[in-house]
Design a protein around this motif. Sequence first.
Motif, mmCIF file in Angstrom:
data_model
loop_
_atom_site.group_PDB
_atom_site.id
_atom_site.type_symbol
_atom_site.label_atom_id
_atom_site.label_comp_id
_atom_site.label_asym_id
_atom_site.label_seq_id
_atom_site.Cartn_x
_atom_site.Cartn_y
_atom_site.Cartn_z
ATOM 1 N N ARG A 65 -3.930 9.726 5.222
ATOM 2 C CA ARG A 65 -4.324 10.632 4.142
ATOM 3 C C ARG A 65 -5.435 10.030 3.290
ATOM 4 N N ALA A 66 -5.307 8.749 2.975
ATOM 5 C CA ALA A 66 -6.330 8.103 2.152
ATOM 6 C C ALA A 66 -7.672 8.058 2.870
ATOM 7 N N CYS A 67 -7.665 7.713 4.158
ATOM 8 C CA CYS A 67 -8.923 7.604 4.895
ATOM 9 C C CYS A 67 -9.574 8.967 5.106
ATOM 10 N N LEU A 68 -8.772 10.018 5.255
ATOM 11 C CA LEU A 68 -9.347 11.360 5.330
ATOM 12 C C LEU A 68 -10.039 11.713 4.016
ATOM 13 N N GLU A 69 -9.385 11.407 2.916
ATOM 14 C CA GLU A 69 -9.972 11.718 1.610
ATOM 15 C C GLU A 69 -11.236 10.889 1.359
ATOM 16 N N ILE A 79 -5.855 5.042 -2.397
ATOM 17 C CA ILE A 79 -7.263 5.423 -2.583
ATOM 18 C C ILE A 79 -8.034 4.309 -3.269
ATOM 19 N N SER A 80 -7.485 3.770 -4.339
ATOM 20 C CA SER A 80 -8.210 2.736 -5.087
ATOM 21 C C SER A 80 -8.373 1.460 -4.273
ATOM 22 N N LEU A 81 -7.367 1.110 -3.463
ATOM 23 C CA LEU A 81 -7.453 -0.130 -2.697
ATOM 24 C C LEU A 81 -8.376 -0.012 -1.484
ATOM 25 N N LEU A 82 -8.436 1.168 -0.881
ATOM 26 C CA LEU A 82 -9.226 1.328 0.339
ATOM 27 C C LEU A 82 -10.642 1.828 0.080
ATOM 28 N N ALA A 83 -10.904 2.357 -1.093
ATOM 29 C CA ALA A 83 -12.249 2.865 -1.403
ATOM 30 C C ALA A 83 -13.285 1.750 -1.305
ATOM 31 N N GLY A 84 -14.473 2.105 -0.839
ATOM 32 C CA GLY A 84 -15.574 1.146 -0.780
ATOM 33 C C GLY A 84 -15.605 0.301 0.473
ATOM 34 N N HIS A 85 -14.721 0.581 1.417
ATOM 35 C CA HIS A 85 -14.715 -0.166 2.672
ATOM 36 C C HIS A 85 -15.292 0.687 3.796
ATOM 37 N N GLN A 86 -15.955 0.034 4.706
ATOM 38 C CA GLN A 86 -16.592 0.715 5.832
ATOM 39 C C GLN A 86 -15.597 1.067 6.924
ATOM 40 N N VAL A 87 -14.596 0.217 7.077
ATOM 41 C CA VAL A 87 -13.558 0.402 8.097
ATOM 42 C C VAL A 87 -12.240 -0.090 7.516
ATOM 43 N N VAL A 88 -11.153 0.600 7.892
ATOM 44 C CA VAL A 88 -9.801 0.154 7.550
ATOM 45 C C VAL A 88 -9.072 -0.149 8.853
ATOM 46 N N LEU A 132 0.852 -1.187 0.000
ATOM 47 C CA LEU A 132 0.000 0.000 0.000
ATOM 48 C C LEU A 132 0.886 1.234 0.000
ATOM 49 N N GLU A 133 0.671 2.131 -0.944
ATOM 50 C CA GLU A 133 1.453 3.358 -1.042
ATOM 51 C C GLU A 133 0.591 4.460 -1.625
ATOM 52 N N GLU A 134 1.175 5.651 -1.758
ATOM 53 C CA GLU A 134 0.392 6.805 -2.187
ATOM 54 C C GLU A 134 -0.341 6.558 -3.503
ATOM 55 N N GLY A 135 0.313 5.892 -4.439
ATOM 56 C CA GLY A 135 -0.267 5.727 -5.759
ATOM 57 C C GLY A 135 -1.463 4.797 -5.832
ATOM 58 N N ASN A 136 -1.612 3.883 -4.862
ATOM 59 C CA ASN A 136 -2.728 2.927 -4.947
ATOM 60 C C ASN A 136 -3.641 2.943 -3.725
#
Length: 250
Positions: free
Chosen positions: A139-143, A115-124, A109-113
């Motif tokens: 940063r991804a979860c804030l976005e 958002i795409s990998l975590l999108a659509g999940h209720q919790v990380v 998991l890194e900056e480039g992926n």
Amino acid sequence: MSFSEAELERYARQIVIPGVGVAGQQRLQEARVAIVGLGGLGAPAALYLAAAGVGHLTVIENDLLENSNLQRQVLYETRDVGKPKVEQGVRHLQALNPWVSYRGVGELLEEGNAISLLAGHQVVISCVDSGAARQVINRACLELNTPWVDGGVVRSHGMVMTHLPRQGPCYHCLHPEEDFQEGLTPAQLGVWGAAAGVIGSLQAMEALKLILGETANLLVGRMLWFDMQNMHVREVVMEANPSCPLCGGG
């Protein structure tokens, strides 16, 4: 969705808990949770979420299993050594609960992926041992406006904290990147497997509470520190930084 008799029997001990019931089990079945890291923390977290019937689990891990991992990474078997953790982890999770759907992602998991990998999940759930990786997740979860549960363990000490976007401090509030320096890793310092199991289980519990809407007693703005050698637990209140450039102070 409806439950089969076998599913109702499987989840019977949690369905009878006040605040869960069949309706709560339905919420669990419809939930999607992403786990970043399938090691000492991610292994017990994944096992308990799968056992609880969380409907979809995405597990993100790019490492191969090493023999030294087996002391604490309870998801795996000796015959899995040398194989991708994500593939073997999904195989064992499917064997535990075939009613859950799984997606294994064998990437870092890194900056480039992120958002795409975590999108659509209720919790990380963050099960990483790097501050830089936590910054990426933050940063991804804030976005994405997605809650995430952080955990860490070294030797017999551990911590757990939940981040709700803009409802309490974000990770950057507590650890500004310009002030952050990586320290020694758990691999260098050592870690008790049982301590990792405690923290990973607590992360799973926070995720279950989030799914069920039990937000009043989450570890938001509260970091729990565990000294399992001396059996001491300490709660540290953490406040948002009003000047935080990411969350604006919660």
